[in-house]
Design an enzyme around this catalytic site. Structure first.
Site, mmCIF file in Angstrom:
data_model
loop_
_atom_site.group_PDB
_atom_site.id
_atom_site.type_symbol
_atom_site.label_atom_id
_atom_site.label_comp_id
_atom_site.label_asym_id
_atom_site.label_seq_id
_atom_site.Cartn_x
_atom_site.Cartn_y
_atom_site.Cartn_z
ATOM 1 N N TRP A 21 0.839 -1.195 0.219
ATOM 2 C CA TRP A 21 0.220 -0.208 -0.082
ATOM 3 C C TRP A 21 0.810 1.266 -0.067
ATOM 4 C CZ3 TRP A 21 -3.066 -3.215 -1.754
ATOM 5 C CH2 TRP A 21 -3.900 -3.875 -1.178
ATOM 6 N N TRP A 49 -0.464 -13.959 -2.094
ATOM 7 C CA TRP A 49 -1.059 -12.903 -0.757
ATOM 8 C C TRP A 49 -0.939 -13.711 0.111
ATOM 9 C CZ3 TRP A 49 -2.642 -7.909 -0.624
ATOM 10 C CH2 TRP A 49 -3.384 -7.858 0.795
ATOM 11 N N ASN A 70 -6.921 -0.308 -5.791
ATOM 12 C CA ASN A 70 -6.885 -1.939 -5.279
ATOM 13 C C ASN A 70 -8.316 -2.382 -5.536
ATOM 14 O OD1 ASN A 70 -6.308 -4.363 -4.155
ATOM 15 N ND2 ASN A 70 -7.397 -3.706 -2.323
ATOM 16 N N GLU A 71 -8.564 -3.080 -6.337
ATOM 17 C CA GLU A 71 -9.988 -4.002 -6.719
ATOM 18 C C GLU A 71 -11.128 -2.929 -6.849
ATOM 19 O OE1 GLU A 71 -8.831 -8.067 -4.497
ATOM 20 O OE2 GLU A 71 -10.356 -6.683 -3.474
ATOM 21 N N GLU A 114 -2.505 -10.703 -7.101
ATOM 22 C CA GLU A 114 -2.816 -11.187 -5.730
ATOM 23 C C GLU A 114 -3.132 -12.706 -6.098
ATOM 24 O OE1 GLU A 114 -5.514 -9.373 -3.017
ATOM 25 O OE2 GLU A 114 -4.819 -7.285 -3.586
ATOM 26 N N TYR A 127 -8.932 -15.849 -6.126
ATOM 27 C CA TYR A 127 -9.296 -16.139 -5.013
ATOM 28 C C TYR A 127 -10.477 -17.002 -5.003
ATOM 29 C CZ TYR A 127 -6.693 -12.314 -2.542
ATOM 30 O OH TYR A 127 -5.377 -11.726 -2.050
#
Length: 447
Positions: A109, A388, A226-227, A346, A306
């Protein structure tokens, strides 16, 4: 001659001795001190990373550019822990351990918004210098260990402020907007806040190295968000936001790559690809991997993976089948449609799997690494993957079900190191020379 000799003995030699001792102390114990010290004289030489069609390359001004594949990791907490002197040793250890595993890119970050004591941006355009110096430290330590950083610039989620904090700031300033987070992508005042933040970060001069971030080769890329997700009706607004923000960053910094930070979902404009998504819901989140990633100025495509979060009710066979299709589809998109590298930024490695599925986690990671390796062997667009996430001892508070101290999990550690070595072997075949970072972890690995 006698005077010169006496002058050297009285003044020059003692000064050099003191300077040497001071340097040794600083280089070995700098993470325990709160003062700052210019260290430009020992910065590792690094080339900037560029793209050549579907490949990453390290730009060499005096020779041919060198091919680069990424084996990396996420440690989002690096800046947070670099704010305080005593915990900086954890940051240094993480970057050093990453290098020892042959890893070459860390995603972390570059944001923290809101009223928290460790927030980087306290309010729009108001920054905590102590936290900025923490980020300075992360960058310096990364370069020291030969690691390049992907710095994410804002969160779509509420953690560490996120886009919801920008919306709240605008509301507090009297801007007439709804409480939905989508105004982040459309409201001119909020976009102005974000641009001010970008400018402050991209143009910052590092307090330790005195190198501007825009001139820092240890920064691999800027990640816009992010996302990102929004209402499906706002997909055109998100597309316009990406276009505007990538152009703004590139107006300030022409040396670094820019990516979006997508999860990789296919939207309505890629209807033929929607069957690849983990569920029908994924097409309704306002993003479209192909349409978003194809924009001019986006240098490489980012994808997350994920299956355990996205498909909670699926069995392990279904999850592995999904991840196989997910990898194949996105690498093919990069190769045949986008003509850009595809980086899986990720990859969730689920640690706590019980019963007959105990080998699932390792099978998932092997599948991801295998797909990247096969793509690299064929010279295709699969440019690398970042697990991740990795921790060091004492940082467990930042953990989740996908977090691990790698060296405490021998099989995962072995997979990570072997992937580094396999990709390095491909690079060495195609480049005239390619040195590993730090200690060579491949000396005893047969690939």
């Amino acid at each position: 001659m006698k005077m010169n000799s006496e002058w050297r003995e009285k003044f020059v030699y003692p000064f050099l001795g003191i300077a040497t001792i001071t340097t040794i102390i600083y280089l070995n114990f700098n993470d325990q001190f709160n003062f700052e010290f210019p260290i430009v004289f020992w910065q590792k030489k690094m080339g900037f990373v560029g793209v050549n069609s579907t490949h990453f390359v390290i730009i060499n001004k005096h020779d041919h550019d060198q091919l680069m594949y990424v084996n990396g990791w996420n440690s989002y907490w690096l800046m947070e822990e670099s704010v305080w002197g005593p915990s900086r040793s954890k940051v240094s250890k993480m970057l050093k351990k990453g290098a020892e595993m042959g890893l070459n890119v860390c995603r972390t970050w570059g944001f923290s918004d809101g009223p928290r004591p460790t927030s980087l941006q306290i309010s729009p355009g108001v920054f905590n210098e102590r936290v900025l110096k923490g980020l300075d430290y992360v960058i310096v330590e990364a370069r020291k260990n030969g690691i390049r950083l992907i710095l994410s610039l804002v969160n779509n989620l509420n953690a560490f402020g996120g886009q919801a904090q920008y919306v709240k700031w605008a509301q507090e300033a009297g801007v007439n907007i709804t409480s939905s987070a989508d105004p982040f992508f459309s409201n001119s005042a909020i976009k102005g806040y974000y641009k001010d933040y970008i400018k402050a970060i991209v143009t910052r001069k590092n307090s330790l190295s005195r190198v501007r971030y825009s001139e820092e080769p240890a920064i691999f890329a800027w990640e816009l968000i992010n996302e990102p997700r929004c209402d499906s009706s706002s997909s055109s607004i998100l597309q316009a936001w990406i276009t505007e923000m990538v152009a703004y960053i590139k107006s300030l910094d022409q040396k670094h790559l820019v990516t979006i930070g997508l999860e990789g979902f296919y939207g309505p404009n890629s209807a033929d690809k929607s069957r690849i998504n983990p569920g029908d819901w994924a097409a309704l989140l306002g993003t479209d991997f192909i349409q978003n990633s194809a924009l001019e100025g986006i240098d490489f495509a980012s994808v997350h993976a994920y299956p355990d979060s996205w498909m909670p009710h699926a069995n392990t066979t279904e999850k592995l089948d999904f991840i196989s299709r997910w990898l194949e589809s996105h690498i093919s998109d990069g190769e045949k449609i986008l003509d850009k590298p595809v980086l899986f930024t990720e990859v969730g490695y689920p640690l706590h799997v019980k019963g007959n599925d105990a080998n699932y986690s390792d099978s998932l990671l092997k599948m991801v690494y295998g797909s990247i390796f096969e793509s690299a062997k064929k010279g295709q667009a699969g440019a690398g993957a970042l697990i991740w996430q990795l921790l060091v001892e004492g940082m467990e508070e930042y953990g989740d079900k996908f977090s691990l101290v790698a060296w405490k999990h021998p099989f995962a550690y072995k997979l990570i190191v072997e992937q580094s070595c396999k990709l390095r072997r491909i690079v060495r075949k195609k480049n005239s020379a390619a040195a590993l970072n730090g200690k060579d972890p491949c000396s005893n690995i047969v690939t």
